[in-house]
Design a protein around this motif. Structure first.
Motif, PDB file in Angstrom:
ATOM      1  N   ASN A  88       0.817  -1.211   0.000  1.00 14.43           N
ATOM      2  CA  ASN A  88       0.000   0.000   0.000  1.00 14.43           C
ATOM      3  C   ASN A  88       0.854   1.266   0.000  1.00 14.43           C
ATOM      4  O   ASN A  88       0.447   2.294  -0.560  1.00 14.43           O
ATOM      5  N   GLU A  89       2.031   1.202   0.606  1.00 16.91           N
ATOM      6  CA  GLU A  89       2.961   2.333   0.502  1.00 16.91           C
ATOM      7  C   GLU A  89       3.385   2.530  -0.953  1.00 16.91           C
ATOM      8  O   GLU A  89       3.465   3.666  -1.451  1.00 16.91           O
ATOM      9  N   LEU A  90       3.633   1.437  -1.644  1.00 18.05           N
ATOM     10  CA  LEU A  90       4.014   1.517  -3.057  1.00 18.05           C
ATOM     11  C   LEU A  90       2.881   2.084  -3.900  1.00 18.05           C
ATOM     12  O   LEU A  90       3.123   2.928  -4.781  1.00 18.05           O
ATOM     13  N   LEU A  91       1.659   1.651  -3.665  1.00 16.24           N
ATOM     14  CA  LEU A  91       0.527   2.148  -4.446  1.00 16.24           C
ATOM     15  C   LEU A  91       0.383   3.658  -4.296  1.00 16.24           C
ATOM     16  O   LEU A  91       0.070   4.364  -5.267  1.00 16.24           O
ATOM     17  N   GLN A  92       0.623   4.165  -3.098  1.00 18.18           N
ATOM     18  CA  GLN A  92       0.549   5.611  -2.885  1.00 18.18           C
ATOM     19  C   GLN A  92       1.645   6.326  -3.671  1.00 18.18           C
ATOM     20  O   GLN A  92       1.399   7.380  -4.280  1.00 18.18           O
ATOM     21  N   VAL A  93       2.847   5.767  -3.689  1.00 14.60           N
ATOM     22  CA  VAL A  93       3.949   6.362  -4.454  1.00 14.60           C
ATOM     23  C   VAL A  93       3.616   6.372  -5.942  1.00 14.60           C
ATOM     24  O   VAL A  93       3.845   7.368  -6.642  1.00 14.60           O
ATOM     25  N   LEU A  94       3.072   5.276  -6.460  1.00 12.40           N
ATOM     26  CA  LEU A  94       2.719   5.207  -7.883  1.00 12.40           C
ATOM     27  C   LEU A  94       1.646   6.232  -8.233  1.00 12.40           C
ATOM     28  O   LEU A  94       1.698   6.871  -9.290  1.00 12.40           O
TER      29      LEU A  94
END
Length: 251
Positions: A88-94
């Protein structure tokens, strides 16, 4: 009033998420076949976890029609809840970096579990399609499960419920409704009713864990020596073709 942020010009990416002990090599055969048969292209490798912010390696040109983002856990021994948080941290970055709103995903083994739980915790991006191969939704043989120990009750739920399954059930009300899903399980046909790592009871228990949110699920059980847990996503031609067809409607 602030100007509305323009919609991303990039196509919907497909994230590929490996499992316990997995790494960059886990999805290489599938990515190669997706490139050859569907025109998909790996644009980024996303390293996540390990106490650091997500790192994106590569370049994502706007014109790529079927982009793939390969997710690599820096710590590939973390538990599924931690993996889900990192996703979910990655999805926010994307979302912040590329302005995208939706994504597809392919998971293998514990990566399946991480994707399901991540999508029960209000992720930044909306999931469009989800393909899950050999998911460990109610434990695995190298953890708490045992061959032929578990079975399905008349209710459709497993008789023995492990922490993973309980966590999915607890968050099922937040899981996207009517999400198109492809679930693939393996059976070695050697009497174990498993792929050597996860039993059929565990890897087919997601429907009951999600309860009424499974009306768009297609489930496939593949048989034989190529149905071994790691081989399913790497070498099983039927599995790779089914995933590619499901995500991109391509052969």
């Amino acid at each position: 009033m602030a100007a509305k942020k323009p919609a991303s010009q990039r196509a919907i990416p497909t994230l590929m998420v490996h499992g316990f002990h997995g790494g960059t090599e886990s999805f290489d055969p599938l990515i190669y076949q997706a490139k050859r048969t569907a025109g998909a292209q790996r644009v980024l490798v996303a390293e996540v976890g390990g106490g650091m912010a997500p790192t994106l390696i590569g370049h994502w040109p706007v014109g790529v029609k079927r982009p793939i983002i390969q997710v690599v856990f820096r710590d590939n021994h973390a538990n599924w809840t931690t993996d889900a948080q990192w996703l979910n941290e990655l999805l926010q970055v994307l979302k912040d970096r590329y302005g995208i709103q939706r994504y597809n995903a392919v998971g293998h083994s514990r990566g399946c579990l991480a994707l399901v739980i991540a999508n029960e915790h209000h992720p930044a991006l909306r999931l469009k399609k989800l393909a899950l191969v050999a998911g460990t939704y109610d434990s695995a043989l190298f953890r708490e499960d045992r061959i032929h120990e578990n079975y399905f009750l008349r209710t459709g739920q497993p008789a023995i419920v492990h922490p993973e399954y309980q966590e999915i059930v607890a968050g099922a009300h937040n899981f996207p409704k009517h999400l198109p899903m492809l679930l693939i399980a393996g059976d070695l046909d050697n009497g174990s009713d498993s792929d050597g790592v996860v039993t059929l009871v565990s890897t087919t228990s997601l429907k009951s864990a999600l309860n009424e949110r499974h009306d768009h699920i297609t489930q496939i059980i593949v048989h034989g020596r190529d149905a071994e847990h790691s081989a399913l996503i790497r070498w099983n031609q039927r599995v790779k073709s089914a995933v590619i067809r499901f995500i991109w409607q391509a052969h």
